[in-house]
Design a protein around this motif. Structure first.
Motif, PDB file in Angstrom:
ATOM      1  N   ALA A   1      -0.079   2.913   3.709  1.00  0.00           N
ATOM      2  CA  ALA A   1       1.313   2.855   3.243  1.00  0.00           C
ATOM      3  C   ALA A   1       1.420   3.265   1.783  1.00  0.00           C
TER       4      ALA A   1
ATOM      5  N   TRP B   1      -5.362  -4.610   5.676  1.00  0.00           N
ATOM      6  CA  TRP B   1      -5.672  -3.812   4.486  1.00  0.00           C
ATOM      7  C   TRP B   1      -5.649  -2.305   4.756  1.00  0.00           C
TER       8      TRP B   1
ATOM      9  N   SER C   1       5.826  -1.819   0.311  1.00  0.00           N
ATOM     10  CA  SER C   1       4.691  -1.257  -0.425  1.00  0.00           C
ATOM     11  C   SER C   1       4.795   0.259  -0.507  1.00  0.00           C
TER      12      SER C   1
ATOM     13  N   MET D   1       0.319  -6.521  -5.019  1.00  0.00           N
ATOM     14  CA  MET D   1      -0.733  -7.218  -4.263  1.00  0.00           C
ATOM     15  C   MET D   1      -0.480  -8.717  -4.213  1.00  0.00           C
TER      16      MET D   1
ATOM     17  N   GLN E   1       5.081  -8.503   8.158  1.00  0.00           N
ATOM     18  CA  GLN E   1       4.092  -7.470   7.860  1.00  0.00           C
ATOM     19  C   GLN E   1       4.751  -6.092   7.785  1.00  0.00           C
TER      20      GLN E   1
ATOM     21  N   ALA F   1       6.524  -5.925   4.537  1.00  0.00           N
ATOM     22  CA  ALA F   1       5.574  -5.781   3.427  1.00  0.00           C
ATOM     23  C   ALA F   1       5.044  -4.357   3.330  1.00  0.00           C
ATOM     24  N   LEU F   2       4.714  -3.747   4.476  1.00  0.00           N
ATOM     25  CA  LEU F   2       4.191  -2.375   4.473  1.00  0.00           C
ATOM     26  C   LEU F   2       5.279  -1.393   4.024  1.00  0.00           C
TER      27      LEU F   2
ATOM     28  N   TRP G   1      -2.143  -1.162   4.830  1.00  0.00           N
ATOM     29  CA  TRP G   1      -1.529  -1.290   3.495  1.00  0.00           C
ATOM     30  C   TRP G   1      -1.931  -0.120   2.612  1.00  0.00           C
TER      31      TRP G   1
ATOM     32  N   THR H   1       5.174   1.512  11.720  1.00  0.00           N
ATOM     33  CA  THR H   1       4.602   0.158  11.725  1.00  0.00           C
ATOM     34  C   THR H   1       5.381  -0.768  12.639  1.00  0.00           C
TER      35      THR H   1
ATOM     36  N   PRO I   1      -0.302  -7.861   5.513  1.00  0.00           N
ATOM     37  CA  PRO I   1      -0.615  -6.866   6.537  1.00  0.00           C
ATOM     38  C   PRO I   1      -2.113  -6.537   6.541  1.00  0.00           C
TER      39      PRO I   1
ATOM     40  N   THR J   1       2.393  -9.595  -1.916  1.00  0.00           N
ATOM     41  CA  THR J   1       2.120  -9.212  -0.532  1.00  0.00           C
ATOM     42  C   THR J   1       1.070 -10.109   0.125  1.00  0.00           C
TER      43      THR J   1
END
Length: 826
Positions: free
Chosen positions: A796, A790, A729, A771, A722, A725-726, A793, A713, A788, A774
């Motif tokens: 991930a 969808w 996750s 969720m 982002q 976050a990914l 995500w 990513t 990020p 994020t």
């Protein structure tokens, strides 16, 4: 003032309830228990909480008030969760203490009852028998050959004779001989023990071997965490010149490495596990028994009341005369009932009283009792028939009564043949004898039963059927590698008959006397090849247990009497009978059966194995899950990127890890083969070297997936928030996947289908929270996330799940056997 109470009638239920409300329970001041405030202070002093407070302070110093406030709020959440877990364990232990409280035999509303000792009130009429703990200070009204061990108060080991007519029976002292009735004069703190027992409040339970091992493991990981924290801080600060960031990086790594879940797992699992066993009618008095249950290889069990119902009923009467009319049988039944004490809890005495309850007989005055002794298995009672005649009625083992009656050779042979025939049918047989005595002073009575001119009256046989489910339980124990040995004081034929019904091999039934005559080597051979022992005395049980232990067996032992205490203490797992067992046996044992049922013992072994398995699952998960967290905290140091994990992220992960350890794994159902595999070794610890490496390699595999998500990513045209976050996750998905990997089930489908609502609750709540932090604009900035795309995500989330499924396929029997390697965790 309390009105005088008749010891025959006792208090009424209403009187007892009123006095209980007025005076409170019959209990000493409670041992020191942790208050909510004390627990909270201990939680605040935990290293992880202190590190979170330090991180929050750093954020405030850097001027990031929002991040600092969010982190401070997370501290409150962590403290709240820990308090809930600690209180849950505390409540479970308190419930167990209530179940394990001593009992008392009292007369209420004219009926003998067994109640909790804490419910005894002043004025209660209590019944005392050999092996009982006196529940309160009481004045002895009447008794037979009663002696008490008062060493608790005086330090003198010699028993003290207690004479009726006002002798004081002190609370918590032990009746070592005889029986009697007394009226309670003081309870709780007003007793002699209560006035000097303030030091009891400071008693602390000793930690178990498993708890000591875990302390060592926690200390080791804490030192490693501290060292890595210092290393991270110094290297980060020196290479980047960002010392505040270096402190945060070091704190994050320390939080990620602190194994605070280890003590949580032991506290919650042992307390909740003991409570679950109590729900199965097995009260665990010592938590170490849970560790040992799964290792038991030999289970020595009593027959009466454990394999059988212990609800005797008169089945057959064999009068000793040539007459066969009903009158002769009725006379025999009356004599047998007269050989019983007025108040008794013995099942055969109760059966005789029930059988004669409908007979319209006059109540005879009682004169004297000849109690049962170790040397003579016969008891007798003298009653007044009229102004010039007394009746001595006695009952006991047929061979002993035949000797007392001085039967001729032919008569003795006939009596023994009749007794053997009845015993071969699975009946319990007692012989009855009587003698007519002239009235006079008590001194004119025979000095002993041997001195009486007893006449053989006949045999009384009792039926005690096998409990439901015993044959299946014996088969289950055999399949689990547990050898069942039956020890009974009954006749050999009775023992052999019941053993055959239960599914035991009775072809080599041995008598207890064989154990006395055998050498140590011979005893070891007998113990190895015999499943049924008859006419066994308590001291012979002890010798058998010691012999089995010397052969390397892990021994479980049941018992109920005072003299069973040495064997119960000598066994690896002592199991006392809760319904008919004496307080001494209950105190000596590590487990108390609340229903005295053999089926419960076997079920308890399975439950103990499951609890131990689940502790091991949780430990393996803890080792595995910390690898990707630690690796992700270290990754920026090696690739030169900004910090990926912040303290708040680790707190979020702990909100998944802690419930998984404390609730998900604790509720895991047993493996299908839990009672089809051999016992683990007694000294095998939680995790072998192979299992540790397996857990660490699983964690490394999950770290590889999360690192791959980050590196892939980062190459996309995505913002830093982002990417973070990914990556986070993927880490959360990997965490949940590791939970699935270590749950029950040999295949992924089996695992997901096995019932565990706690897992689905943790998984659903984790994904919902993920969720929110994020994608929700109000929360994402606190985690330094940016929403990020969808599709990315979902990818991930999916990648760690796919890898976990692949790992599951590589490990079809992923719950490995108990460790056997010498290099083990702890």
């Amino acid at each position: 003032m309390n009105a005088p109470v008749s010891t025959n009638v006792g208090l009424s239920s209403a009187q007892a309830a009123a006095r209980l409300r007025r005076d409170g329970p019959n209990a000493l001041p409670a041992p020191h228990r942790r208050s909510l405030l004390r627990i909270a202070l201990r939680v605040v002093a935990e290293p992880m909480v202190l590190l979170l407070v330090l991180a929050s302070t750093v954020y405030f110093a850097l001027g990031d008030a929002g991040e600092a406030a969010m982190l401070a709020g997370s501290v409150v959440v962590v403290i709240g969760m820990t308090l809930y877990q600690e209180q849950r364990a505390e409540h479970a232990l308190e419930a167990l203490r209530q179940l394990g409280s001593p009992r008392a035999h009292v007369v209420r509303d004219g009926v003998p009852r067994v109640i909790a000792a804490r419910d005894v009130v002043v004025g209660d009429a209590i019944l005392l028998d050999e092996g009982d703990r006196v529940p309160a200070d009481a004045s002895l009204i009447d008794g037979v050959a009663l002696q008490a061990d008062e060493s608790l108060l005086t330090g003198e080991s010699a028993p003290v004779d207690k004479e009726p007519g006002g002798a004081t029976m002190h609370a918590h002292t032990l009746v070592v001989r005889g029986h009697g009735r007394a009226v309670v004069t003081a309870i709780g703190a007003d007793t002699a023990v209560g006035r000097i027992g303030a030091s009891l409040r400071e008693l602390r339970p000793e930690p178990t071997q498993l708890q000591r091992q875990m302390r060592g493991v926690v200390l080791l990981f804490a030192l490693l965490g501290l060292a890595s924290c210092l290393f991270m801080t110094i290297v980060y600060g020196m290479t980047r010149g960002d010392w505040p960031g270096a402190v945060l990086a070091g704190i994050t790594l320390a939080i990620a490495n602190i194994p605070e879940e280890f003590p949580v797992v032991l506290t919650v699992f042992l307390a909740a596990g003991a409570w679950r066993l109590a729900q199965q009618h097995a009260l665990v008095r010592r938590s170490a028994a849970i560790e040992t249950l799964g290792a038991v290889t030999v289970l020595c069990t009593d027959k009466t009341g454990t394999l059988t119902r212990n609800r005797m009923a008169v089945a057959t009467l064999v009068p000793g005369t040539s007459a066969s009319a009903g009158g002769a049988k009725d006379a025999l039944l009356r004599l047998a009932a007269l050989a019983c004490p007025a108040v008794s809890h013995d099942p055969m005495d109760l059966a005789l009283k029930e059988a004669t309850a409908q007979m319209d007989d006059a109540v005879l005055p009682h004169v004297h009792e000849y109690p049962l002794s170790r040397a003579l298995h016969v008891t007798g009672h003298v009653w007044t028939l009229g102004s010039d005649e007394r009746l001595l009625a006695c009952k006991g083992a047929p061979e002993a009564v035949a000797t007392l009656c001085r039967l001729s050779g032919a008569e003795r042979q006939s009596a023994h043949a009749s007794a053997a025939a009845l015993a071969a049918s699975g009946l319990r047989v007692l012989a009855v004898a009587s003698a007519r005595l002239r009235s006079g002073a008590p001194d004119a009575l025979p000095a002993s039963l041997e001195a009486a001119n007893l006449q053989w009256e006949g045999l009384v046989a009792f039926a005690d059927p096998l409990r439901d489910g015993v044959p299946e339980a014996v088969a289950d124990a055999r399949a689990a590698g547990v050898r069942v040995i039956m020890l009974t004081g009954d006749h050999a034929e009775t023992a052999r008959s019941i053993a055959c019904e239960a599914g035991l091999d009775a072809s080599r039934t041995r008598a207890g006397s064989d154990l006395d005559e055998a050498s140590a080597d011979e005893l070891a051979q007998i113990a190895q090849h015999t499943q049924v022992f008859a006419r066994v005395r308590p001291e012979q049980k002890l010798r058998l247990v010691q012999s089995l232990k010397q052969r390397g067996e892990i021994v479980g032992m049941t018992g109920d009497g005072v003299n069973d205490a040495p064997a119960l203490m000598a066994a690896h797992v002592g199991i006392a009978m809760g319904e008919r067992g004496t307080d001494v046996a209950r105190e000596a044992a590590s487990i108390v059966l609340l229903d005295d049922d053999f089926v419960t013992i076997v079920r308890t072994i399975g439950q103990g194995r499951t609890i131990y398995d689940n502790i091991r699952r949780a430990m393996r998960y803890i080792l595995a899950v910390h690898v990707p967290i630690t690796g992700l905290a270290l990754l920026p140091l090696f690739v030169g990127s900004p910090l990926l994990l912040l303290p708040l992220h680790v707190v979020f992960l702990e909100l998944i890890i802690d419930p998984a350890c404390a609730f998900v794994f604790e509720r895991e159902p047993p493996e299908p083969d839990v009672m089809q595999r051999p016992p683990r070794g007694l000294h095998a610890r939680l995790l072998s070297l192979r299992e540790m490496l397996h857990s660490l390699s699983t964690g490394l595999a999950m770290l590889g997936v999360v690192a791959a998500v980050y590196l892939l990513t980062e190459r996309q045209d995505l913002a830093e928030g982002q990417v973070r976050a990914l990556t986070f996750s993927a880490l959360v998905a990997g965490n949940l996947s590791l939970i699935v990997l270590y749950r029950t089930g040999n295949t992924l489908v089996e695992t997901l289908r096995s019932r565990n609502p706690a897992f689905w609750a943790v998984a659903a709540s984790s994904l919902v929270l993920l969720m929110l932090v994020t994608f929700l604009p109000a929360l994402a900035p606190y985690f330094q996330f940016a929403p990020p795309p969808w599709p990315l995500w979902l990818i991930a989330l999916a990648l760690p799940t796919v890898i976990a499924a692949w790992l599951h396929l590589l490990q079809p029997g992923h719950a490995p056997p108990a460790p056997t390697r010498s290099f083990e965790l702890g």
